[in-house]
Design a protein around this motif. Structure first.
Motif, PDB file in Angstrom:
ATOM      1  N   LEU A 273       1.099  -1.203   0.418  1.00  0.00           N
ATOM      2  CA  LEU A 273       0.062  -0.145  -0.380  1.00  0.00           C
ATOM      3  C   LEU A 273       0.880   1.035  -0.239  1.00  0.00           C
ATOM      4  O   LEU A 273       1.981   0.976   0.377  1.00  0.00           O
ATOM      5  CB  LEU A 273      -0.988  -0.336   0.787  1.00  0.00           C
ATOM      6  CG  LEU A 273      -1.825  -1.125   1.517  1.00  0.00           C
ATOM      7  CD1 LEU A 273      -2.698  -1.530   2.689  1.00  0.00           C
ATOM      8  CD2 LEU A 273      -2.400  -1.098   0.516  1.00  0.00           C
ATOM      9  N   THR A 274       0.204   2.706  -0.507  1.00  0.00           N
ATOM     10  CA  THR A 274       0.922   3.395  -0.746  1.00  0.00           C
ATOM     11  C   THR A 274       0.913   4.668   0.975  1.00  0.00           C
ATOM     12  O   THR A 274       0.221   4.033   1.563  1.00  0.00           O
ATOM     13  CB  THR A 274       0.283   4.640  -0.882  1.00  0.00           C
ATOM     14  OG1 THR A 274      -1.262   4.873  -1.350  1.00  0.00           O
ATOM     15  CG2 THR A 274       0.367   3.842  -2.582  1.00  0.00           C
ATOM     16  N   ARG A 275       0.987   5.321   1.125  1.00  0.00           N
ATOM     17  CA  ARG A 275       1.550   5.973   2.051  1.00  0.00           C
ATOM     18  C   ARG A 275      -0.027   7.493   2.410  1.00  0.00           C
ATOM     19  O   ARG A 275      -0.268   7.489   3.309  1.00  0.00           O
ATOM     20  CB  ARG A 275       2.611   7.582   2.400  1.00  0.00           C
ATOM     21  CG  ARG A 275       2.850   8.219   3.411  1.00  0.00           C
ATOM     22  CD  ARG A 275       3.402   9.566   3.194  1.00  0.00           C
ATOM     23  NE  ARG A 275       4.737   8.114   3.833  1.00  0.00           N
ATOM     24  CZ  ARG A 275       5.666   8.121   4.666  1.00  0.00           C
ATOM     25  NH1 ARG A 275       5.257   8.386   6.226  1.00  0.00           N
ATOM     26  NH2 ARG A 275       6.353   6.901   4.790  1.00  0.00           N
ATOM     27  N   THR A 276      -0.127   7.306   1.636  1.00  0.00           N
ATOM     28  CA  THR A 276      -2.171   7.418   1.094  1.00  0.00           C
ATOM     29  C   THR A 276      -2.848   6.895   1.895  1.00  0.00           C
ATOM     30  O   THR A 276      -3.857   7.191   2.604  1.00  0.00           O
ATOM     31  CB  THR A 276      -2.106   7.856  -0.974  1.00  0.00           C
ATOM     32  OG1 THR A 276      -1.247   9.211  -0.985  1.00  0.00           O
ATOM     33  CG2 THR A 276      -3.325   8.538  -0.521  1.00  0.00           C
ATOM     34  N   ASP A 277      -2.676   5.251   1.343  1.00  0.00           N
ATOM     35  CA  ASP A 277      -3.597   4.511   1.932  1.00  0.00           C
ATOM     36  C   ASP A 277      -3.533   4.709   3.568  1.00  0.00           C
ATOM     37  O   ASP A 277      -4.464   4.355   4.505  1.00  0.00           O
ATOM     38  CB  ASP A 277      -3.540   3.498   1.691  1.00  0.00           C
ATOM     39  CG  ASP A 277      -3.730   3.540   0.160  1.00  0.00           C
ATOM     40  OD1 ASP A 277      -4.681   3.368   0.017  1.00  0.00           O
ATOM     41  OD2 ASP A 277      -2.769   2.124  -0.885  1.00  0.00           O
ATOM     42  N   VAL A 278      -2.321   4.635   4.161  1.00  0.00           N
ATOM     43  CA  VAL A 278      -1.985   4.411   5.623  1.00  0.00           C
ATOM     44  C   VAL A 278      -2.800   6.220   5.956  1.00  0.00           C
ATOM     45  O   VAL A 278      -3.013   6.141   7.407  1.00  0.00           O
ATOM     46  CB  VAL A 278      -0.444   4.807   5.662  1.00  0.00           C
ATOM     47  CG1 VAL A 278      -0.508   4.733   7.166  1.00  0.00           C
ATOM     48  CG2 VAL A 278      -0.447   3.400   6.066  1.00  0.00           C
ATOM     49  N   ALA A 279      -2.321   7.159   5.469  1.00  0.00           N
ATOM     50  CA  ALA A 279      -2.793   8.514   5.666  1.00  0.00           C
ATOM     51  C   ALA A 279      -4.748   8.323   5.893  1.00  0.00           C
ATOM     52  O   ALA A 279      -5.311   9.126   6.880  1.00  0.00           O
ATOM     53  CB  ALA A 279      -2.549   9.300   4.997  1.00  0.00           C
ATOM     54  N   GLN A 280      -5.196   7.822   5.031  1.00  0.00           N
ATOM     55  CA  GLN A 280      -6.498   7.998   4.783  1.00  0.00           C
ATOM     56  C   GLN A 280      -6.809   7.250   6.257  1.00  0.00           C
ATOM     57  O   GLN A 280      -8.693   7.856   6.808  1.00  0.00           O
ATOM     58  CB  GLN A 280      -7.024   6.966   4.186  1.00  0.00           C
ATOM     59  CG  GLN A 280      -7.524   8.026   2.523  1.00  0.00           C
ATOM     60  CD  GLN A 280      -7.119   7.890   1.030  1.00  0.00           C
ATOM     61  OE1 GLN A 280      -7.508   5.866   1.113  1.00  0.00           O
ATOM     62  NE2 GLN A 280      -7.721   7.838  -0.250  1.00  0.00           N
ATOM     63  N   SER A 281      -6.721   5.944   6.612  1.00  0.00           N
ATOM     64  CA  SER A 281      -7.284   5.211   7.723  1.00  0.00           C
ATOM     65  C   SER A 281      -6.484   5.735   8.925  1.00  0.00           C
ATOM     66  O   SER A 281      -7.791   6.091  10.208  1.00  0.00           O
ATOM     67  CB  SER A 281      -6.319   3.476   7.210  1.00  0.00           C
ATOM     68  OG  SER A 281      -6.356   3.283   6.221  1.00  0.00           O
ATOM     69  N   GLN A 282      -5.621   6.464   9.303  1.00  0.00           N
ATOM     70  CA  GLN A 282      -5.265   7.594  10.201  1.00  0.00           C
ATOM     71  C   GLN A 282      -6.280   8.224  10.375  1.00  0.00           C
ATOM     72  O   GLN A 282      -6.878   8.545  11.765  1.00  0.00           O
ATOM     73  CB  GLN A 282      -4.227   8.473   9.670  1.00  0.00           C
ATOM     74  CG  GLN A 282      -2.921   7.144  10.187  1.00  0.00           C
ATOM     75  CD  GLN A 282      -1.452   7.594   9.763  1.00  0.00           C
ATOM     76  OE1 GLN A 282      -1.213   8.824   9.279  1.00  0.00           O
ATOM     77  NE2 GLN A 282      -0.208   7.347  10.428  1.00  0.00           N
ATOM     78  N   ALA A 283      -7.032   9.047   9.418  1.00  0.00           N
ATOM     79  CA  ALA A 283      -7.717  10.461   9.011  1.00  0.00           C
ATOM     80  C   ALA A 283      -9.429   9.988   9.191  1.00  0.00           C
ATOM     81  O   ALA A 283      -9.903  10.038  10.445  1.00  0.00           O
ATOM     82  CB  ALA A 283      -8.144  11.103   7.901  1.00  0.00           C
ATOM     83  N   ARG A 284      -9.411   8.904   8.954  1.00  0.00           N
ATOM     84  CA  ARG A 284     -10.968   7.839   9.344  1.00  0.00           C
ATOM     85  C   ARG A 284     -10.978   7.792  10.759  1.00  0.00           C
ATOM     86  O   ARG A 284     -11.599   7.957  11.443  1.00  0.00           O
ATOM     87  CB  ARG A 284     -11.177   6.915   8.625  1.00  0.00           C
ATOM     88  CG  ARG A 284     -12.464   6.841   8.567  1.00  0.00           C
ATOM     89  CD  ARG A 284     -13.700   7.592   8.333  1.00  0.00           C
ATOM     90  NE  ARG A 284     -13.432   8.042   6.855  1.00  0.00           N
ATOM     91  CZ  ARG A 284     -14.204   7.934   5.622  1.00  0.00           C
ATOM     92  NH1 ARG A 284     -14.739   6.636   5.899  1.00  0.00           N
ATOM     93  NH2 ARG A 284     -13.719   8.280   4.457  1.00  0.00           N
ATOM     94  N   LEU A 285      -9.621   7.216  11.078  1.00  0.00           N
ATOM     95  CA  LEU A 285     -10.208   6.606  12.633  1.00  0.00           C
ATOM     96  C   LEU A 285     -10.179   8.154  13.733  1.00  0.00           C
ATOM     97  O   LEU A 285     -10.452   8.035  15.112  1.00  0.00           O
ATOM     98  CB  LEU A 285      -8.814   5.810  12.881  1.00  0.00           C
ATOM     99  CG  LEU A 285      -7.731   6.106  14.918  1.00  0.00           C
ATOM    100  CD1 LEU A 285      -8.857   4.631  14.965  1.00  0.00           C
ATOM    101  CD2 LEU A 285      -6.440   5.101  14.737  1.00  0.00           C
TER     102      LEU A 285
END
Length: 494
Positions: free
Chosen positions: A183-195
């Motif tokens: 996965l990309t850093r964007t995917d991780v950031a999206q997960s962090q934001a939603r959390l």
């Protein structure tokens, strides 16, 4: 990693599936509270209700107060006088005097003032009893709303807690896949934001739960402990027409407004009595004792005298400056006001009944539709996760599917709360939401007619009640509410 994620997809879906359907049911504990128990506590201890009962008891007293104007009255007086200086030319003036007297006055005719005043007071007692019924129904409606608010908000907190737990697991999985380049850093950031958003929603849900619990304490007088699912409501109408017909015959606000019309008409008769003659009979007696203070040898005055008199008194008003006609016109205008108030009350009851019935039916349909949405969203979430494992769905798709699943569950528990409260509002508008209709647990129900029968014929001047005491319980000793809920089940192990 894809295989692990696929396995977790099914586990999480099974773990979350059915949550909304059971969100209104809490685990049974030793101190579990039922809706009937909460209503019983409010019925016994709510200060608004106990104050309304005291107000009605005060209203009852207007009947004996008005009756007293038509009953005989007896009075007595005793005087003692010491003559410090006696005129020099007075040979019979006593040095001291003890006198006593009494008088009985019996009203015979007062132009109908007493009769009409008593009738008006009796009508207002009946109106007050209907007002007390309305207050009882209003308090019960508020308690039902508070009870369901606590259940709803606790369920929403649990749903948000589980959502946060799922998103934390998602974030960890996304981070692990990012480490291996899947996965990309964007995917991780999206997960962090939603959390982060989910954690904010959880804090908001916890604040709502605290507010609902405090409102429950205010109404019931006790903290909500393991509230059980509410029972089915009795006597619900088959149609809105049935609901309105019952409300028009049984709503306490309409009954109170009707009795106030009757009272206002009696007030007109009482006002007209000011122009009528009044006749009363009197009987009096007196006794004087000079206490042997008249000089000895005086044969003109006696040391002791007695008197008695009886008579009739007729008062015939001739001119009073227009006051009586003004009072009659005033009473007539107030009667017109009472009639219009009745019409307004009837309109309000019809609108409330129809509105509550529509809300109840609408939320029943929302429940049916949302239950389907919950099941569909559960399947959708599972499918999106499976598709993500083969690369046809993004992390954002998963996050959106999880959010839609959560939203559907929250909407379902909210619709169940709204439907129950609206149905109870229908019963309240129909006059069917009082203690006698709901099988309230506890002792005997409060009957305002008992006090009225006790005092309406009371003519003794010393028949006081005991010193007033606080009836409702205070809530100082109840700890401040928190947002704790039954523990959230841990995530399934990978």
């Amino acid at each position: 990693m894809h295989d692990i994620d696929t396995k977790m997809t099914g586990r999480r879906a099974r773990w979350l599936a059915g949550m909304a359907l059971g969100a209104l049911a809490l685990s049974s504990q030793a101190q579990a509270e039922t809706l009937q128990g909460a209503l019983a506590k409010a019925y016994e201890n709510n200060p608004t209700l106990t104050a309304a009962r005291a107000g009605q008891r005060a209203n009852d007293e207007n009947v004996p107060i008005q009756k007293a104007s038509g009953l005989p009255s007896v009075g007595a007086s005793v005087d003692y006088q010491e003559n410090l200086v006696i005129p020099g030319n007075s040979f019979v003036a006593p040095g001291r005097v003890l006198s006593a007297g009494s008088q009985l006055s019996v009203p015979i005719y007062q132009g109908g003032a007493v009769r009409n005043a008593v009738k008006a007071a009796e009508y207002r007692v009946e109106a007050g009893q209907s007002d007390l019924r309305a207050t009882e129904a209003s308090i019960f409606s508020q308690v039902v709303g508070a009870y369901m608010d606590v259940i709803r908000d606790q369920a929403i907190v649990q749903l948000n807690q589980k959502n946060v737990a799922v998103l934390k697991t998602n974030l960890q999985a996304s981070s692990d896949r990012f480490e291996i380049g899947d996965l990309t850093r964007t995917d991780v950031a999206q997960s962090q934001a939603r959390l982060a958003l989910a954690e904010g929603d959880l804090r908001g849900a916890e604040a709502n739960l605290i507010r609902s619990r405090e409102n429950y304490v205010k109404l019931v007088g006790d903290a909500p402990v393991d509230l059980q699912p509410p029972p089915a409501l009795p006597n619900l109408p088959q149609s809105v027409e049935d609901a309105v017909a019952i409300a028009l015959n049984n709503n306490p606000d309409i009954e109170a407004a009707n009795q106030r019309i009757n009272a206002s008409r009696a007030d007109i008769g009482a006002a007209r009595a000011a122009r009528m003659p009044k006749l009363s009979a009197t009987l009096g007696g007196g006794y004087n004792n000079n206490l042997h203070s008249i000089p000895a040898g005086n044969t003109v005055a006696e040391n002791t005298t007695k008197s008695a008199a009886a008579g009739l008194s007729l008062t015939l008003p001739i001119f009073q400056g227009g006051r009586p006609s003004a009072q009659v016109r005033q009473a007539q205008s107030r009667s017109s006001q009472a009639i219009e108030t009745y019409v307004a009350t009837e309109r309000d009851v019809i609108a409330q009944t129809r509105g509550a019935y529509a809300a109840w039916q609408a939320n029943e349909r929302v429940i049916a539709a949302t239950e389907q949405a919950v099941g569909a969203n559960a399947l959708s979430l599972e499918g999106v996760r499976a598709e993500n494992s083969v690369g046809t769905r993004s992390i954002l798709d998963i996050l959106n599917a999880e959010q839609e699943y959560l939203n559907a569950q929250v909407q379902l528990v909210s619709a169940k709360r709204n439907s129950y409260v609206a149905a109870f509002s229908v019963l309240a508008a129909m006059g069917k939401a009082e203690a006698r209709d709901l099988g309230i647990e506890g002792g005997a129900l409060y009957d305002p007619a008992v006090n009225y029968r006790r005092v309406r014929g009371q003519i003794w001047d010393w028949a006081d009640d005991p010193k007033p005491q606080q009836q409702a319980t205070d809530t100082r000793s109840i700890p401040a509410a928190d947002a704790s809920v039954p523990a959230v089940e841990p995530l399934p192990q990978q």
